[in-house]
Design a protein around this motif. Sequence first.
Motif, PDB file in Angstrom:
ATOM      1  N   UNK A 225      25.377  27.522  72.567  1.00 52.04           N
ATOM      2  CA  UNK A 225      24.466  26.872  71.629  1.00 52.04           C
ATOM      3  C   UNK A 225      23.395  26.073  72.359  1.00 52.04           C
ATOM      4  N   UNK A 226      23.849  25.236  73.297  1.00 56.50           N
ATOM      5  CA  UNK A 226      22.883  24.365  73.986  1.00 56.50           C
ATOM      6  C   UNK A 226      21.882  25.199  74.780  1.00 56.50           C
ATOM      7  N   UNK A 227      22.386  26.243  75.438  1.00 54.74           N
ATOM      8  CA  UNK A 227      21.504  27.028  76.287  1.00 54.74           C
ATOM      9  C   UNK A 227      20.542  27.883  75.463  1.00 54.74           C
ATOM     10  N   UNK A 228      21.062  28.439  74.372  1.00 53.78           N
ATOM     11  CA  UNK A 228      20.161  29.194  73.502  1.00 53.78           C
ATOM     12  C   UNK A 228      19.112  28.274  72.915  1.00 53.78           C
ATOM     13  N   UNK A 267      24.865  38.048  70.141  1.00 56.16           N
ATOM     14  CA  UNK A 267      23.611  37.502  69.615  1.00 56.16           C
ATOM     15  C   UNK A 267      22.939  36.589  70.643  1.00 56.16           C
ATOM     16  N   UNK A 268      23.752  35.726  71.256  1.00 55.38           N
ATOM     17  CA  UNK A 268      23.190  34.779  72.219  1.00 55.38           C
ATOM     18  C   UNK A 268      22.636  35.507  73.445  1.00 55.38           C
ATOM     19  N   UNK A 269      23.401  36.513  73.935  1.00 53.44           N
ATOM     20  CA  UNK A 269      22.926  37.233  75.128  1.00 53.44           C
ATOM     21  C   UNK A 269      21.615  37.960  74.820  1.00 53.44           C
ATOM     22  N   UNK A 270      21.553  38.584  73.650  1.00 54.08           N
ATOM     23  CA  UNK A 270      20.325  39.297  73.284  1.00 54.08           C
ATOM     24  C   UNK A 270      19.170  38.304  73.129  1.00 54.08           C
ATOM     25  N   UNK A 271      19.454  37.165  72.492  1.00 59.47           N
ATOM     26  CA  UNK A 271      18.413  36.138  72.324  1.00 59.47           C
ATOM     27  C   UNK A 271      17.881  35.683  73.677  1.00 59.47           C
ATOM     28  N   UNK A 272      18.819  35.469  74.631  1.00 65.01           N
ATOM     29  CA  UNK A 272      18.386  34.990  75.944  1.00 65.01           C
ATOM     30  C   UNK A 272      17.622  36.066  76.701  1.00 65.01           C
ATOM     31  N   UNK A 275      14.267  35.595  74.897  1.00 62.08           N
ATOM     32  CA  UNK A 275      13.676  34.277  75.147  1.00 62.08           C
ATOM     33  C   UNK A 275      14.451  33.603  76.269  1.00 62.08           C
ATOM     34  N   UNK A 276      14.160  33.964  77.539  1.00 60.01           N
ATOM     35  CA  UNK A 276      14.993  33.467  78.644  1.00 60.01           C
ATOM     36  C   UNK A 276      15.019  31.943  78.748  1.00 60.01           C
ATOM     37  N   UNK A 277      14.048  31.271  78.196  1.00 61.54           N
ATOM     38  CA  UNK A 277      14.070  29.815  78.281  1.00 61.54           C
ATOM     39  C   UNK A 277      14.621  29.180  77.024  1.00 61.54           C
TER      40      UNK A 277
ATOM     41  N   UNK B 107      19.688  39.996  84.534  1.00 62.67           N
ATOM     42  CA  UNK B 107      18.673  39.955  85.581  1.00 62.67           C
ATOM     43  C   UNK B 107      17.300  40.397  85.073  1.00 62.67           C
ATOM     44  N   UNK B 108      17.304  41.366  84.151  1.00 69.65           N
ATOM     45  CA  UNK B 108      16.015  41.766  83.608  1.00 69.65           C
ATOM     46  C   UNK B 108      15.492  40.739  82.618  1.00 69.65           C
ATOM     47  N   UNK B 109      16.406  39.899  82.098  1.00 66.69           N
ATOM     48  CA  UNK B 109      15.945  38.782  81.276  1.00 66.69           C
ATOM     49  C   UNK B 109      15.530  37.600  82.135  1.00 66.69           C
ATOM     50  N   UNK B 110      15.747  37.717  83.444  1.00 73.42           N
ATOM     51  CA  UNK B 110      15.428  36.659  84.407  1.00 73.42           C
ATOM     52  C   UNK B 110      16.041  35.328  83.996  1.00 73.42           C
ATOM     53  N   UNK B 111      17.315  35.406  83.698  1.00 73.64           N
ATOM     54  CA  UNK B 111      18.029  34.185  83.330  1.00 73.64           C
ATOM     55  C   UNK B 111      18.368  33.441  84.612  1.00 73.64           C
ATOM     56  N   UNK B 112      18.250  32.129  84.599  1.00 74.55           N
ATOM     57  CA  UNK B 112      18.472  31.381  85.837  1.00 74.55           C
ATOM     58  C   UNK B 112      19.969  31.306  86.137  1.00 74.55           C
TER      59      UNK B 112
END
Lengths: 288, 332
Positions: A225-228, A267-272, A275-277, B107-112
């Motif tokens: 939650x926090x990271x998403x 859902x969270x993995x796809x969201x990240x 939106x990686x940030x 990695x392709x999402x460039x997650x830190x």
Amino acid sequence: MDYAVVVALQIVSGVATLVIVSLGLAVVFGMMRVINLAHGEFLMLGGYTAILASGQGINRWLSILVLPPLVVGLIGAVVERVLIRRLYGRMVDTMLATWGLSLAFIGGVTMLFGNSVTGISAPFGSFGIGRFHVAGYDMFLVLASVVLSLIVWAVLKLTPAGLIARGTMQNAEMAAALGVSPERVYALTFAAGAALSGLAGGLIAPVSGVLPTMGTAYIAKAFITVITGGAAMLTGTLVASGLLGSVLTVFTFLTTPVFGEVALLVMAIVLLRLLPRGITGRFLRRAL
Amino acid sequence: MVGFRTGLQIGVALMAAVLAAVLLPRYLELFTLINATVFVSMGVLALSLGLIWGFGGILCFGQTAFFGLGGYTYAVASINFGDTTWAIPLALALPTAVAAALGYLMFYGRISDVYMGVITLTTTLILFKFANSTAGDQWKIGSSPLGGFNGIPGTPPLNVPFDPGTQLAPDQIFVIAVLCLGLCYAAAKLILRTRFGRVSVAIKENELRAELLGYDVRLHKMALFAVGGFMAGLGGILFANCVFVSPTMFSLSYAGQVIIWVLVGGIGTLAGPVIGCILIQTLTTYAGTLSMIDPNLLLGALFMLAVVAVPKGLLPTATNLLAKLARRGDES
């Protein structure tokens, strides 16, 4: 119709639970960039405080709402002093050390209280909507999540202490030059985050039951939650809780609780991936 | 092509593996031997994390996900086929594929780094919960029930290829496990000598610079992560052979232990994680016999101590000390 209302209420209370268990983590991570893997164990300690206190005949509200944040806040202050302080700026090391702490807490509590579930009865009973019954305590949790978010917002935005804390997190050296001791601010922020986690533990204890490994059930959800949520800690946590909590509850209704959690993770993995940030890395950037 | 030093290290490792495989079954009791096989299978797991963390900079908190997937696939497939021969490639392919898919998303999402740690940890936790909830008759794959909390107690041991009637004895499985560990070490060393391995190390050292030099960081990381998944899956197969598969393979305490092994042994070495694994396993097995202290408490304390006091790990600290002593010896 009644069924729709009940499902809607369940979704709202699912979201509220997510907000409650994530808030302490959001403060520690959002303010200090410290990933606290012992967050789940802070919840667990809060839960145990509530159980032990009410077992001693202390007023139920006092033992759910007041004692857990005090006790766990104190523990948090000690942990900061002994462990976290040595590792500021070393994010991965902090993560590893708090993981060790989490294992140690689980082991310690198992030794002290045994590996069994203890419970505390939920106040309020239930009320009926048509043919269905809804637990009053779930609605209390919704209220609590709103009040807690408001308090965090107000403290950070409206009080001098909140201003100093936010300033220190932005630029510790500048804050020090202005006469603030960054060390003390860090220590207090960490303790405040721990206190929030403890309160969360006390709040969810009547619903979840308390056992030494209960933290592991929440840590993953809280982190996701926090990271998403992303950089804006309060807004991000609220938005992410709303999104992920809905997914969790809907899938739990349609299938089983386990698939609810799997859906949340996916859902969270796809969201990240998109939106990686995190959500507030793209939207609502300037929010708190 | 292979440098003298690498060749020497591989030679010594393989020699040690062969020696262990020949000598230990003669002197150890059966129970100790089975325990040793467990340690070796976990050594393979530790090696897989040592490779991707120490040389690829990928801190995976959920390496046990692939370990468990390998074990479960092996158990389910060999029960269904009635023969373990084809179960093995399947049980190696699945964790590799899952690692590649997860690696793609991350990695392709460039997650830190930090987010990656959390995602991998969550993956293994979800698998743990899922495996735990599969009790009952409705949870089966083919003819193999998944067994929920109890796992699959009837996990068949390896048989001679294409001859399901002849199952291997525990001491033969030990020999196979030790040889696998030795070969994995050699393979990891060789991978690091290739262009791919060198680029991976370069990425770990400075991701931006490697990218600006024209290397595809995402692809390299994903590939290395998949190699790690492959090795962890192999560890899972070996583990399934000497114990049996159960949800604990995915559990938080296993996931945590792998990191401790690598950390204590030394990041950036390949032998270190294996040494750390065997040392700490011996210690926890001993701690398990003590009824006074909860093993989690001991592990947790050790973990914190390792991070604060020996952040580099035992092997590098020891080599540094030895090098210093040698230098002093030269001077005098």
